[in-house]
Design a protein around this motif. Sequence first.
Motif, PDB file in Angstrom:
ATOM      1  N   GLN A  31      45.041 -56.739  42.323  1.00 32.31           N
ATOM      2  CA  GLN A  31      44.179 -56.604  43.346  1.00 32.31           C
ATOM      3  C   GLN A  31      44.083 -58.252  43.847  1.00 32.31           C
ATOM      4  N   VAL A  32      44.588 -58.222  45.157  1.00 28.82           N
ATOM      5  CA  VAL A  32      43.868 -59.489  45.456  1.00 28.82           C
ATOM      6  C   VAL A  32      42.447 -59.752  46.084  1.00 28.82           C
ATOM      7  N   ALA A  33      42.253 -60.914  45.400  1.00 21.47           N
ATOM      8  CA  ALA A  33      40.616 -61.340  44.856  1.00 21.47           C
ATOM      9  C   ALA A  33      39.493 -60.909  46.507  1.00 21.47           C
ATOM     10  N   THR A  34      38.266 -61.148  46.150  1.00 21.13           N
ATOM     11  CA  THR A  34      36.894 -61.424  47.700  1.00 21.13           C
ATOM     12  C   THR A  34      36.364 -62.865  47.093  1.00 21.13           C
ATOM     13  N   ILE A  35      36.193 -63.682  47.986  1.00 20.34           N
ATOM     14  CA  ILE A  35      35.219 -64.315  47.326  1.00 20.34           C
ATOM     15  C   ILE A  35      33.571 -63.660  46.729  1.00 20.34           C
ATOM     16  N   GLY A  36      33.462 -64.303  45.887  1.00 19.24           N
ATOM     17  CA  GLY A  36      32.230 -63.812  45.428  1.00 19.24           C
ATOM     18  C   GLY A  36      32.071 -62.458  45.076  1.00 19.24           C
ATOM     19  N   MET A  37      33.547 -62.091  44.283  1.00 18.09           N
ATOM     20  CA  MET A  37      33.546 -60.912  43.220  1.00 18.09           C
ATOM     21  C   MET A  37      33.008 -61.968  41.441  1.00 18.09           C
ATOM     22  N   LYS A  38      32.110 -59.599  41.033  1.00 19.77           N
ATOM     23  CA  LYS A  38      32.623 -60.550  39.503  1.00 19.77           C
ATOM     24  C   LYS A  38      33.528 -60.131  38.791  1.00 19.77           C
ATOM     25  N   VAL A  39      33.400 -61.643  37.793  1.00 14.11           N
ATOM     26  CA  VAL A  39      34.482 -60.781  37.142  1.00 14.11           C
ATOM     27  C   VAL A  39      34.384 -61.438  35.226  1.00 14.11           C
ATOM     28  N   GLU A  40      35.183 -60.486  34.244  1.00 17.84           N
ATOM     29  CA  GLU A  40      34.316 -61.045  33.259  1.00 17.84           C
ATOM     30  C   GLU A  40      35.542 -61.076  32.274  1.00 17.84           C
ATOM     31  N   ASN A  41      35.054 -61.655  30.513  1.00 15.53           N
ATOM     32  CA  ASN A  41      36.777 -62.590  29.991  1.00 15.53           C
ATOM     33  C   ASN A  41      37.700 -61.803  30.100  1.00 15.53           C
ATOM     34  N   ASN A  42      37.582 -60.260  30.109  1.00 11.45           N
ATOM     35  CA  ASN A  42      38.868 -59.470  30.165  1.00 11.45           C
ATOM     36  C   ASN A  42      39.387 -59.501  30.625  1.00 11.45           C
ATOM     37  N   ASP A  43      39.260 -59.770  32.162  1.00 10.23           N
ATOM     38  CA  ASP A  43      39.866 -59.261  33.415  1.00 10.23           C
ATOM     39  C   ASP A  43      41.056 -60.124  33.559  1.00 10.23           C
ATOM     40  N   SER A  44      41.945 -59.580  34.085  1.00 11.91           N
ATOM     41  CA  SER A  44      43.380 -60.986  34.292  1.00 11.91           C
ATOM     42  C   SER A  44      43.176 -61.448  35.876  1.00 11.91           C
ATOM     43  N   VAL A  45      42.342 -63.048  35.606  1.00 10.02           N
ATOM     44  CA  VAL A  45      42.952 -63.134  36.776  1.00 10.02           C
ATOM     45  C   VAL A  45      43.204 -64.470  36.562  1.00 10.02           C
ATOM     46  N   LYS A  46      44.676 -63.979  38.248  1.00 12.71           N
ATOM     47  CA  LYS A  46      46.214 -65.028  38.077  1.00 12.71           C
ATOM     48  C   LYS A  46      45.482 -65.635  40.010  1.00 12.71           C
ATOM     49  N   ILE A  47      46.732 -66.667  39.407  1.00 16.73           N
ATOM     50  CA  ILE A  47      46.759 -67.807  40.980  1.00 16.73           C
ATOM     51  C   ILE A  47      47.919 -68.002  40.863  1.00 16.73           C
ATOM     52  N   ASN A  48      48.249 -67.576  42.246  1.00 16.18           N
ATOM     53  CA  ASN A  48      49.703 -67.060  42.491  1.00 16.18           C
ATOM     54  C   ASN A  48      50.618 -66.897  41.276  1.00 16.18           C
ATOM     55  N   GLY A  49      50.052 -65.199  40.543  1.00 14.33           N
ATOM     56  CA  GLY A  49      51.081 -65.350  40.174  1.00 14.33           C
ATOM     57  C   GLY A  49      50.219 -65.241  38.637  1.00 14.33           C
ATOM     58  N   LYS A  50      50.225 -66.617  38.408  1.00 11.81           N
ATOM     59  CA  LYS A  50      49.619 -67.271  37.332  1.00 11.81           C
ATOM     60  C   LYS A  50      48.735 -67.177  36.174  1.00 11.81           C
ATOM     61  N   LEU A  51      48.615 -66.578  35.062  1.00  8.61           N
ATOM     62  CA  LEU A  51      46.853 -66.281  34.464  1.00  8.61           C
ATOM     63  C   LEU A  51      46.647 -66.992  34.117  1.00  8.61           C
ATOM     64  N   ILE A  52      44.696 -66.962  34.540  1.00 14.67           N
ATOM     65  CA  ILE A  52      44.412 -68.076  34.480  1.00 14.67           C
ATOM     66  C   ILE A  52      43.125 -67.887  33.042  1.00 14.67           C
ATOM     67  N   LYS A  53      43.441 -68.579  31.894  1.00 14.58           N
ATOM     68  CA  LYS A  53      42.533 -68.732  30.839  1.00 14.58           C
ATOM     69  C   LYS A  53      41.412 -69.324  30.945  1.00 14.58           C
ATOM     70  N   LYS A  54      40.041 -68.085  30.554  1.00  8.12           N
ATOM     71  CA  LYS A  54      39.142 -69.461  30.959  1.00  8.12           C
ATOM     72  C   LYS A  54      38.140 -70.350  29.579  1.00  8.12           C
ATOM     73  N   ASP A  55      38.433 -72.074  30.368  1.00 11.01           N
ATOM     74  CA  ASP A  55      38.427 -73.180  29.815  1.00 11.01           C
ATOM     75  C   ASP A  55      37.645 -72.802  27.670  1.00 11.01           C
ATOM     76  N   ILE A  56      37.248 -72.943  27.014  1.00  9.82           N
ATOM     77  CA  ILE A  56      36.736 -73.652  25.922  1.00  9.82           C
ATOM     78  C   ILE A  56      36.271 -74.814  26.622  1.00  9.82           C
ATOM     79  N   LYS A  57      34.933 -74.523  25.682  1.00  4.76           N
ATOM     80  CA  LYS A  57      33.626 -75.610  25.942  1.00  4.76           C
ATOM     81  C   LYS A  57      33.786 -76.442  24.729  1.00  4.76           C
ATOM     82  N   GLU A  58      34.319 -77.867  24.879  1.00  2.00           N
ATOM     83  CA  GLU A  58      34.071 -78.744  23.768  1.00  2.00           C
ATOM     84  C   GLU A  58      32.711 -79.494  23.787  1.00  2.00           C
ATOM     85  N   TYR A  59      32.047 -80.002  22.874  1.00  2.00           N
ATOM     86  CA  TYR A  59      31.056 -80.920  23.313  1.00  2.00           C
ATOM     87  C   TYR A  59      31.401 -82.309  22.604  1.00  2.00           C
TER      88      TYR A  59
END
Length: 237
Positions: free
Chosen positions: A33-61
Amino acid sequence: MERLQKYIADSGYCSRRKAEELIQNGQVTVNGQVATIGMKVENNDSVKINGKLIKKDIKEYYLLNKPRGVICSSSDEKGRKTVVDLIKTNKRIYPIGRLDYDTTGLILLTNDGDFANLMMSPKNNIKKTYIAKLEGIITGEIIKKIKNGVVLDNHKCVPDRVKLKRYDVKTNTSLVEITIHEGRNHEVKRIFEAFNFNVLKLKRERYEFLTLGKLKSGEYRFLSLEEVNELKKLTKK
Ligand code: URA
């Protein structure tokens, strides 16, 4: 659950502001579904930008023993070596705070912006300990004055601890351990310069409970999750 624009920024794809722009332009979808500003997502949601899947980055320290002659920045327009160049990673990491070009010792790096901001905020009083080699013999009286506070940028900087380790009349030098919690530009050097002492060498040896351990100059290690959580806890006091 977290806001979509933060989720995208945390993936390392772009800044939060740019993510808002992409959402506004209708270039982002969540579960088809086309997203709207401020909507909330969780890790297993499929977030795509221009059709390309975005993976949440693993944090490194990382904890690095910074050598002399390396700058604390992610890039340098003069092409000098940076602390980021010393670490093998494909993540967009950056140093937490700065050590001068000629300062050595303990510096943390991460791709976790929230954590970096917590560590750098002066109100969180994160304590950093340095060993300064001074030109000249410092007296107990001056150490006392430094303990009472030194005015820099119209602000009184009161170190947490100042201790003369030793002095050497032959080489006309003194070694002083100093702990500060603010991290103003060139703070340690300016504190000693206020009493006409030139800092010949400066090394950061401690960052709260973290030390360099056996790390040689230029070497680094990951921080453990426990260490990261311990540092976060210090900011909640
Ligand atoms: N204070 C300084 O003067 N220089 C550093 O690199 C760090 C603290």
